[in-house]
Design a protein around this motif. Structure first.
Motif, PDB file in Angstrom:
ATOM      1  N   SER A  29      -2.585 -10.876  -1.118  1.00 40.59           N
ATOM      2  CA  SER A  29      -2.805 -10.116  -2.350  1.00 40.59           C
ATOM      3  C   SER A  29      -4.209 -10.383  -2.878  1.00 40.59           C
ATOM      4  O   SER A  29      -4.460 -11.417  -3.492  1.00 40.59           O
ATOM      5  CB  SER A  29      -1.764 -10.499  -3.421  1.00 40.59           C
ATOM      6  OG  SER A  29      -2.010  -9.777  -4.613  1.00 40.59           O
ATOM      7  N   HIS A  75      -5.619  -8.663  -5.175  1.00 44.86           N
ATOM      8  CA  HIS A  75      -5.757  -8.124  -6.529  1.00 44.86           C
ATOM      9  C   HIS A  75      -4.907  -8.873  -7.552  1.00 44.86           C
ATOM     10  O   HIS A  75      -4.605  -8.328  -8.609  1.00 44.86           O
ATOM     11  CB  HIS A  75      -5.370  -6.634  -6.552  1.00 44.86           C
ATOM     12  CG  HIS A  75      -6.239  -5.773  -5.694  1.00 44.86           C
ATOM     13  ND1 HIS A  75      -5.950  -5.521  -4.373  1.00 44.86           N
ATOM     14  CD2 HIS A  75      -7.407  -5.134  -5.964  1.00 44.86           C
ATOM     15  CE1 HIS A  75      -6.896  -4.732  -3.862  1.00 44.86           C
ATOM     16  NE2 HIS A  75      -7.783  -4.496  -4.800  1.00 44.86           N
ATOM     17  N   ASP A  87       1.754  -5.733  -5.063  1.00 46.83           N
ATOM     18  CA  ASP A  87       0.310  -5.597  -4.883  1.00 46.83           C
ATOM     19  C   ASP A  87      -0.223  -4.300  -5.488  1.00 46.83           C
ATOM     20  O   ASP A  87      -1.355  -4.254  -5.974  1.00 46.83           O
ATOM     21  CB  ASP A  87      -0.050  -5.665  -3.397  1.00 46.83           C
ATOM     22  CG  ASP A  87      -1.497  -6.062  -3.176  1.00 46.83           C
ATOM     23  OD1 ASP A  87      -1.950  -6.995  -3.854  1.00 46.83           O
ATOM     24  OD2 ASP A  87      -2.175  -5.429  -2.353  1.00 46.83           O
ATOM     25  N   ARG A  88       0.582  -3.231  -5.468  1.00 46.01           N
ATOM     26  CA  ARG A  88       0.136  -1.967  -6.049  1.00 46.01           C
ATOM     27  C   ARG A  88      -0.078  -2.108  -7.562  1.00 46.01           C
ATOM     28  O   ARG A  88      -1.047  -1.585  -8.120  1.00 46.01           O
ATOM     29  CB  ARG A  88       1.163  -0.861  -5.770  1.00 46.01           C
ATOM     30  CG  ARG A  88       0.740   0.515  -6.265  1.00 46.01           C
ATOM     31  CD  ARG A  88       1.798   1.552  -5.956  1.00 46.01           C
ATOM     32  NE  ARG A  88       2.030   1.651  -4.511  1.00 46.01           N
ATOM     33  CZ  ARG A  88       2.967   2.432  -3.963  1.00 46.01           C
ATOM     34  NH1 ARG A  88       3.762   3.160  -4.741  1.00 46.01           N
ATOM     35  NH2 ARG A  88       3.115   2.468  -2.668  1.00 46.01           N
ATOM     36  N   ARG A 112      -3.222  -4.094  -8.093  1.00 49.01           N
ATOM     37  CA  ARG A 112      -4.405  -3.279  -7.820  1.00 49.01           C
ATOM     38  C   ARG A 112      -4.757  -2.434  -9.050  1.00 49.01           C
ATOM     39  O   ARG A 112      -5.930  -2.316  -9.420  1.00 49.01           O
ATOM     40  CB  ARG A 112      -4.158  -2.379  -6.612  1.00 49.01           C
ATOM     41  CG  ARG A 112      -5.388  -1.569  -6.171  1.00 49.01           C
ATOM     42  CD  ARG A 112      -5.006  -0.600  -5.055  1.00 49.01           C
ATOM     43  NE  ARG A 112      -4.499  -1.306  -3.903  1.00 49.01           N
ATOM     44  CZ  ARG A 112      -5.269  -1.750  -2.908  1.00 49.01           C
ATOM     45  NH1 ARG A 112      -6.581  -1.572  -2.964  1.00 49.01           N
ATOM     46  NH2 ARG A 112      -4.736  -2.383  -1.879  1.00 49.01           N
ATOM     47  N   GLU A 156      -8.198  -2.658 -11.281  1.00 52.74           N
ATOM     48  CA  GLU A 156      -9.065  -1.504 -11.551  1.00 52.74           C
ATOM     49  C   GLU A 156      -9.322  -1.362 -13.048  1.00 52.74           C
ATOM     50  O   GLU A 156     -10.434  -1.038 -13.473  1.00 52.74           O
ATOM     51  CB  GLU A 156      -8.413  -0.231 -10.991  1.00 52.74           C
ATOM     52  CG  GLU A 156      -8.410  -0.194  -9.463  1.00 52.74           C
ATOM     53  CD  GLU A 156      -7.591   0.969  -8.916  1.00 52.74           C
ATOM     54  OE1 GLU A 156      -6.898   1.641  -9.731  1.00 52.74           O
ATOM     55  OE2 GLU A 156      -7.629   1.200  -7.694  1.00 52.74           O
TER      56      GLU A 156
END
Length: 458
Positions: A158, A160, A405-406, A409, A413
């Motif tokens: 991971s 992020h 992880d999504r 992320r 951002e």
């Protein structure tokens, strides 16, 4: 109505930048650590394993000073002193000048570190209660977290992970290291010679005097550090304790004459910048190379090692003990302070991080050698237990954190957005000013003033 305190909320932008840079260096060191361990493990299980053992057991050093040590011992006692010196610098910096100088922020990682050490120790002790052959001696082996190894795994599973969780993992591991060296000093000192220990105070005091005067000359400081190491080694206390004591004497912030805390990094950060590459790139990987070379002997040999209650206690302590201890301590902090997790995080995130902290290697192997003797059969079982527990913890952490992880992320951002183009992400700003998340509208200047004058808090 006041908003609830948030666990794992982001800190100041300057601290986030510093932590990010530090974690990148630790990740590189973790890769080298894994490489050294893998080479040793493969070599020790080839027909040329005798050459590895001969290399590890080669003695060098002056016998007159009782320093004719094996290369493996030099790695554990000497090179790891460099590692603990850097850990001591980082710990002092966090609590003197970092975000954790605020006791409210320091409480969580300290409590989690204590829980993450106490529960594995209890589990190991329960499993080895019936042991009549000294198995209980290794009770502290599963208590340590290897931050470099953990971050190397984290970089794969991971990239992020939120900055607050990374900072938490790093700080927890630093406190973990301090508690581990305290355990080593108290419980793994077989005999104590007070004469050399008292004499060690002289070079420590001279070293502290020079660094407080901002002296950086290596030809003055290094001989004092070596003298301290030799005397502590002679006293019977593990020599890495000397490194931590020296690190604690180094000033973190600049003196008033040099411009005060706002004039830039202090001597501790200067030393850390110079010495960390040696620690991460040489000291820890070489220690891993000399410590991880265990002859497994195929599946039957692996099975025999894992039937030893010592190995079982290590595996269960690292995997279940760390997860229960860290997650449980975090929940207790939340429960009794009425704090809530940050908006985007969930309790499985804390569990995944707790499993990641079950990656124990460097200090666990060191304690194993101190408890059972380097090269002994029990020490071999310790190595199998540490490697097995570390592998299981890494796989379980991957299973928990990877599906998130999504979400991470998306959070990364958002943290990177800089719509006003001033170089500071917008999430760290309010009305164009860098802010700390200690309270909804507190600026960095206000936070600094509050910390300098705690009595002014309402």
């Amino acid at each position: 109505m006041t908003s609830p305190t948030r666990l794992f909320s982001r800190g100041t932008y300057s601290e986030a930048v510093r932590i990010a840079a530090l974690l990148r260096r630790e990740t590189v060191g973790g890769v080298l650590l894994i490489l050294g361990a893998v080479i040793a493990l493969i070599w020790a299980n080839t027909p040329w394993s005798a050459a590895y053992e001969t290399l590890r057991d080669t003695r060098v050093g002056p016998s007159a000073l009782h320093l004719d040590l094996t290369l493996g011992t030099w790695a554990a006692d000497g090179l790891l002193a460099i590692f603990f010196f850097v850990a001591g610098l980082e710990l002092k910096r966090e609590f003197v000048a970092g975000d954790l100088r605020d006791p409210r922020k320091a409480a969580l990682p300290v409590a989690a570190a204590v829980g993450g050490m106490a529960v594995p120790a209890v589990i190991y002790t329960v499993i080895n209660l019936g042991s009549s052959d000294g198995g209980l001696t290794g009770w502290a082996i599963p208590t340590a977290t290897d931050i470099a190894f953990a971050l190397a795994v984290l970089a794969v599973i991971s990239t992020h992970l939120p900055a607050a969780l990374r900072t938490f993992l790093l700080t927890l591991a630093i406190v973990d290291d301090l508690l581990a060296i305290t355990i080593i000093a108290i419980f793994y000192t077989s005999s104590l010679a007070f004469g050399p220990l008292a004499l060690a105070l002289i070079p420590i005091a001279l070293f502290g005097f020079l660094v407080q005067k901002r002296v950086r000359h290596w030809w003055l400081l290094l001989p004092l550090a070596v003298a301290t190491w030799v005397l502590v080694h002679e006293s019977g206390v593990h020599a890495t304790v000397a490194a931590v004591l020296l690190a604690f004497t180094v000033p973190v912030v600049r003196s008033d004459a040099a411009g005060g805390p706002d004039a830039g990094p202090g001597l501790a950060e200067h030393f850390e910048h110079r010495i960390r590459p040696i620690s991460a790139g040489i000291a820890v990987p070489v220690f891993a190379f000399f410590s991880a070379g265990v002859t497994v002997g195929g599946l039957s040999g692996l099975g025999a090692s894992l039937t030893d209650t010592v190995a079982v206690g290590i595996v269960v302590g690292l995997v279940a003990g760390k997860a229960i201890g860290i997650t449980g301590a975090t929940w207790l902090v939340s429960r009794f302070t009425k704090a809530e997790l940050d908006t985007d995080l969930r309790w499985p995130d804390v569990m995944g991080l707790s499993l990641l902290a079950g990656i124990g290697f460097t200090v666990s192997l060191l304690i194993g050698e101190l408890a059972f003797g380097s090269g002994s059969l029990r020490d071999e079982h310790v190595k199998v237990g540490v490697l097995t527990g570390t592998l299981i913890a890494a796989l379980l952490a991957t299973a928990v954190l990877k599906p998130r992880d999504r979400v991470y992320r998306r959070m990364a951002e958002a943290e990177a957005r800089d719509d006003d183009g001033d170089g500071i992400p917008d999430v760290y700003q309010e009305h164009g000013r860098d802010v700390a998340q200690t309270s909804p509208r507190e600026t960095v200047d206000e936070a600094a003033e509050r910390r300098r004058n705690p009595s002014a808090e309402s």
